[in-house]
Design an enzyme around this catalytic site. Structure first.
Site, PDB file in Angstrom:
ATOM      1  N   HIS A 140      79.294  30.071  53.709  1.00 41.40           N
ATOM      2  CA  HIS A 140      78.165  30.143  54.665  1.00 41.40           C
ATOM      3  C   HIS A 140      76.816  30.147  53.948  1.00 41.40           C
ATOM      4  O   HIS A 140      75.814  30.617  54.477  1.00 41.40           O
ATOM      5  CB  HIS A 140      78.239  31.405  55.573  1.00 41.40           C
ATOM      6  CG  HIS A 140      79.315  31.341  56.601  1.00 41.40           C
ATOM      7  ND1 HIS A 140      80.070  32.432  56.948  1.00 41.40           N
ATOM      8  CD2 HIS A 140      79.764  30.320  57.370  1.00 41.40           C
ATOM      9  CE1 HIS A 140      80.950  32.087  57.880  1.00 41.40           C
ATOM     10  NE2 HIS A 140      80.787  30.796  58.149  1.00 41.40           N
ATOM     11  N   ARG A 147      90.944  33.384  61.784  1.00 41.21           N
ATOM     12  CA  ARG A 147      91.274  33.772  60.402  1.00 41.21           C
ATOM     13  C   ARG A 147      91.346  35.291  60.295  1.00 41.21           C
ATOM     14  O   ARG A 147      90.588  35.997  60.957  1.00 41.21           O
ATOM     15  CB  ARG A 147      90.217  33.233  59.429  1.00 41.21           C
ATOM     16  CG  ARG A 147      90.365  31.777  59.125  1.00 41.21           C
ATOM     17  CD  ARG A 147      89.201  31.229  58.326  1.00 41.21           C
ATOM     18  NE  ARG A 147      88.260  30.512  59.151  1.00 41.21           N
ATOM     19  CZ  ARG A 147      87.040  30.138  58.782  1.00 41.21           C
ATOM     20  NH1 ARG A 147      86.608  30.437  57.580  1.00 41.21           N
ATOM     21  NH2 ARG A 147      86.252  29.484  59.606  1.00 41.21           N
ATOM     22  N   GLU A 197      71.695  25.232  59.864  1.00 39.68           N
ATOM     23  CA  GLU A 197      72.245  24.653  58.624  1.00 39.68           C
ATOM     24  C   GLU A 197      71.836  23.191  58.470  1.00 39.68           C
ATOM     25  O   GLU A 197      71.566  22.731  57.361  1.00 39.68           O
ATOM     26  CB  GLU A 197      73.776  24.784  58.642  1.00 39.68           C
ATOM     27  CG  GLU A 197      74.220  26.233  58.509  1.00 39.68           C
ATOM     28  CD  GLU A 197      75.605  26.495  59.057  1.00 39.68           C
ATOM     29  OE1 GLU A 197      75.813  26.327  60.279  1.00 39.68           O
ATOM     30  OE2 GLU A 197      76.490  26.873  58.277  1.00 39.68           O
ATOM     31  N   ARG A 220      77.327  18.781  54.777  1.00 38.21           N
ATOM     32  CA  ARG A 220      77.740  20.147  54.461  1.00 38.21           C
ATOM     33  C   ARG A 220      79.092  20.037  53.759  1.00 38.21           C
ATOM     34  O   ARG A 220      80.057  19.529  54.333  1.00 38.21           O
ATOM     35  CB  ARG A 220      77.887  20.955  55.741  1.00 38.21           C
ATOM     36  CG  ARG A 220      78.398  22.341  55.471  1.00 38.21           C
ATOM     37  CD  ARG A 220      78.594  23.107  56.743  1.00 38.21           C
ATOM     38  NE  ARG A 220      79.103  24.430  56.469  1.00 38.21           N
ATOM     39  CZ  ARG A 220      79.629  25.222  57.391  1.00 38.21           C
ATOM     40  NH1 ARG A 220      79.695  24.825  58.634  1.00 38.21           N
ATOM     41  NH2 ARG A 220      80.064  26.405  57.065  1.00 38.21           N
ATOM     42  N   ASN A 239      78.195  17.553  59.505  1.00 39.38           N
ATOM     43  CA  ASN A 239      79.038  18.713  59.245  1.00 39.38           C
ATOM     44  C   ASN A 239      80.396  18.375  59.859  1.00 39.38           C
ATOM     45  O   ASN A 239      80.581  18.507  61.067  1.00 39.38           O
ATOM     46  CB  ASN A 239      78.398  19.943  59.908  1.00 39.38           C
ATOM     47  CG  ASN A 239      79.191  21.206  59.695  1.00 39.38           C
ATOM     48  OD1 ASN A 239      80.300  21.165  59.143  1.00 39.38           O
ATOM     49  ND2 ASN A 239      78.662  22.319  60.158  1.00 39.38           N
TER      50      ASN A 239
END
Ligand code: AMP
Length: 402
Positions: free
Chosen positions: A186, A246, A384, A98, A14
């Site tokens: 996500h 963000r 993940e 990812r 990732n």
């Protein structure tokens, strides 16, 4: 040459702008991959720091590099591959990545080849902070280990089956046809949560569920029987909740104001919205929830309140998309670790039938709702990397044997 599939190892990567997370799995060929080691290299570009742990969490390796112009993402990845091969020999047979954006064409995990890489490059403007780094890792592995199978797993993929109305932006139709639509992100995390819910509750997979992935990046996903039907992130990963740096959902007129009245350039606006806003921008203190919870500055308190307010507000919208709510799941750094944020979010969702068990919440139990709560509230640690390893193993099994 490997003489048995039982020796195969899968590396999951990732890759971000300043960090590279990794996890190494043994792939027994039949069962689910099992974790051997995981870790991350942080602070890339400054003074990189590697830490790797075994499956029990004990430190296997730690290394620091001093600031030096010759150290790049690629040289660090090469060091990592060398370290891994020193421990597993030539058994590394696949790398799963990812990849933030699969666009309209790619949803299922896919073997990386030149046409796929070119298509994913073209999506960089839609995820400028993530996609270029994800793809740089793919290219680096191709150069360093050309024989290794590479698999791309997309953060957008899980949302592909959403009803079309949930994906449309109210812009002129031609722009929609060009790919301007809500994608959602996500997805690897939500797919893992859906999988966990199905194993807990095989009949309904949690029923009408809102999963809250609350980390540096944050979003909510509405799942009906384990399938995404709506989510708070949209065309880009800027939309939706207040995040570490963000802004989340923003009146588009605010962006016009920055261009027209403040005379900002596109690059400056991009930096403002992706890197200087959110918890950091509102608090002026930090993007890190732990730091904010420990701060006495009023602006830090307001940033936390805005974070919670937006989660509750957008959860209300997703409950409407679902037509009710049976399960609420907290996951990722903040969701898994902060009883205070969980309690404050749940406190605002009482009207939906959410009622927390305060002690279970403090302990971080798997189920933190009171027995009388109409909505089951769960804490499910996301994984993940495991989801990527599972997909990579699946594609490995489909590969023609040499
Ligand atoms: P992630 O992006 O999933 O790694 O999550 C990172 C976020 O989780 C950061 O804002 C951390 O401050 C936050 N976090 C991690 N542990 C805790 C904790 N114990 N309490 C509050 N926030 C936490």
């Amino acid at each position: 040459m490997r003489d048995s599939a039982a020796m195969a190892e899968i590396l999951c990567l990732n890759a971000g702008s300043s960090s590279l997370k990794f996890a190494l799995y043994a792939e027994p060929g039949t069962d689910e991959p099992s974790l051997l080691a995981s870790g991350k290299i942080e602070n890339i570009g400054l003074e990189p720091h590697l830490i790797a742990r075994d499956a029990k969490g004990d430190v296997l390796a730690e290394r620091r590099w001093t600031k030096d112009g010759t150290i790049t993402h690629e040289t660090l990845l090469e060091d990592l591959l060398r370290e891994i091969e020193a421990s597993v020999g030539d058994d590394l047979i696949a790398v799963g990545h990812r990849i933030v954006h699969g666009g309209t064409d790619y949803s299922a995990p896919a073997r990386v080849d030149a046409p796929l890489l070119a298509a994913l490059e073209a999506l960089c403007p839609l995820a400028p902070l993530h996609q270029p780094h994800n793809l740089a890792a793919v290219r680096a592995v191709s150069r360093l280990r050309p024989a290794v199978l590479q698999v791309a797993c997309f953060d957008t993929g899980f949302h592909h089956g959403q009803p079309p109305i949930a994906t449309r932006l109210a812009l002129p139709r031609a722009l929609g046809e060009e790919g301007m639509r809500r994608y959602g992100f996500h997805g690897i995390s939500y797919e893992y949560i859906a999988r966990q819910l199905r194993s807990i509750d095989p009949d309904t997979g949690g029923g009408r569920t809102i999963a809250a992935h609350l980390g540096n990046g944050a979003s909510l996903c509405a799942m009906a029987g384990g399938r995404s039907i709506d989510t708070t992130m949209g065309f880009t990963a800027l939309d939706g909740l207040v995040m570490g740096t963000r802004c989340g959902a923003l009146d588009p007129g605010a962006v016009l104001y920055l261009f027209q009245q403040r005379g900002m350039t596109a690059r400056e606006v991009e930096h403002l919205l992706y890197s200087e806003s959110g918890l950091l921008g509102v608090s002026g203190v930090s993007s890190d929830m732990r730091a904010l919870l420990g701060s006495e500055t009023p602006a830090a308190g307001e940033a936390i309140e805005l974070f919670v307010w937006q989660i509750a507000r957008q959860a209300g919208a997703l409950a409407s998309s679902l037509g009710g709510l049976d399960t609420f799941v907290f996951t990722a750094g903040i969701g898994e670790n902060s009883p205070e944020i969980r309690a404050r979010v749940a406190g605002r969702l009482g009207w939906l039938g959410v009622d927390l068990d305060a002690d279970a919440n403090l302990r971080g139990d798997a189920v933190i709702s009171a027995p009388s709560s109409r909505v089951a509230v769960r804490v499910i640690p996301t994984d993940e990397e495991r989801m990527i390893a599972i997909h990579t193993a699946d594609l490995l099994r489909e590969e023609p044997k040499a």
